[in-house]
Motif scaffolding. Structure first.
Motif, mmCIF file in Angstrom:
data_model
loop_
_atom_site.group_PDB
_atom_site.id
_atom_site.type_symbol
_atom_site.label_atom_id
_atom_site.label_comp_id
_atom_site.label_asym_id
_atom_site.label_seq_id
_atom_site.Cartn_x
_atom_site.Cartn_y
_atom_site.Cartn_z
ATOM 1 N N SER A 242 34.662 27.208 7.214
ATOM 2 C CA SER A 242 34.444 28.294 6.259
ATOM 3 C C SER A 242 34.270 27.767 4.846
ATOM 4 O O SER A 242 33.420 28.253 4.081
ATOM 5 C CB SER A 242 35.604 29.283 6.311
ATOM 6 N N CYS A 244 33.114 24.775 3.930
ATOM 7 C CA CYS A 244 31.807 24.140 3.825
ATOM 8 C C CYS A 244 30.692 25.182 3.755
ATOM 9 O O CYS A 244 29.769 25.059 2.945
ATOM 10 C CB CYS A 244 31.579 23.219 5.019
ATOM 11 N N LEU A 245 30.789 26.214 4.584
ATOM 12 C CA LEU A 245 29.744 27.229 4.639
ATOM 13 C C LEU A 245 29.660 28.015 3.327
ATOM 14 O O LEU A 245 28.569 28.246 2.804
ATOM 15 C CB LEU A 245 30.001 28.193 5.801
ATOM 16 N N SER A 246 30.818 28.395 2.794
ATOM 17 C CA SER A 246 30.811 29.164 1.553
ATOM 18 C C SER A 246 30.273 28.344 0.394
ATOM 19 O O SER A 246 29.570 28.863 -0.485
ATOM 20 C CB SER A 246 32.231 29.654 1.227
#
Length: 250
Positions: A242, A244-246
């Protein structure tokens, strides 16, 4: 921080403290990952908070348990970790000022790798590793401790490979983490980054740390160590992904 954010942070502190007490690690990983993911505080602030609070967790957890320590492992890892810790604090300050998104990605990757270390626990060796290996993993741990106050994964991975009783591994890890925290607090204070608001938040969270450390010692969960590791793996892996994705989306 508002009242809602403060209560959420204290809840994360409680969860991280309980996990650290029953496993010997994961306090910094859970607190750092959750606080940054929920946008409760910046990385640098959470890192200082972890350093302060982990001292109280380790003190209560180690109270009257000094006979379980492996002093050679503690000394070697603490000495090598101090020099790389300084480098980690410097890297955090540089990234926090100019490359916030890259810092969040690095944190996410570190948490993902740490979660993999937890789930793929190596079988113990028949022969104890030499002093050089403890210096190396202590240095790697110190760098992670300097950047994110999460010095546990490299040492956990290396210590659990040793033909040593689990209670000795657990308590030796706790003492190394407490020494690492003292070193980091001293470095941050010398740099002038130990702000009053951080100390006030830490003061508020200390009773939570003391209480949930006692609960972890007195009432451990009725599940196996293997199950605990799987739960920690899932939680940390999701938080790392999460983060890394954000960071990539923003």
């Amino acid at each position: 921080m508002g009242l809602t954010e403060t209560l959420m942070l204290l809840g994360v502190v409680a969860l991280a403290t309980y996990a650290q007490t029953i496993t010997g690690f994961a306090f910094g990983l859970i607190l750092m990952g959750s606080a940054v993911l929920l946008n409760l505080a910046p990385v640098a602030m959470v890192a200082i908070l972890i350093s302060i609070l982990s001292l109280f967790n380790c003190f209560v957890a180690l109270y009257r348990n000094y006979g379980n320590l492996d002093r050679q492992m503690v000394v070697l890892c603490s000495v090598s970790g101090f020099f790389t810790l300084i480098l980690g604090v410097w890297a955090l300050n540089v990234l926090s000022e100019h490359y916030v998104h890259w810092l969040q990605i690095m944190l996410g990757v570190a948490i993902i790798l740490s979660s993999l270390m937890l789930i793929f626990r190596p079988s113990p060796q028949t022969v104890r590793s030499g002093p050089g290996s403890f210096l190396f993993f202590g240095g790697l741990s110190g760098f992670m401790g300097g950047m994110f106050s999460t010095s546990g994964p490299p040492l956990v991975f290396h210590f659990y490979r040793q033909p040593v009783a689990q209670r000795v591994i657990r308590d030796s890890l706790l003492l190394i983490f407490s020494i690492n925290s003292v070193q980091r607090i001293a470095v941050v204070a010398w740099l002038g980054d130990l702000a009053l608001d951080i100390l006030l938040i830490a003061l508020t969270a200390i009773p939570v740390v003391l209480g949930f450390t006692w609960l972890g010692r007195r009432f451990p969960p009725p599940v196996s160590d293997h199950t605990l590791r799987r739960v920690a793996f899932v939680l940390l892996l999701l938080s790392g992904l999460s983060l890394c994705l954000s960071a990539l989306l923003s």
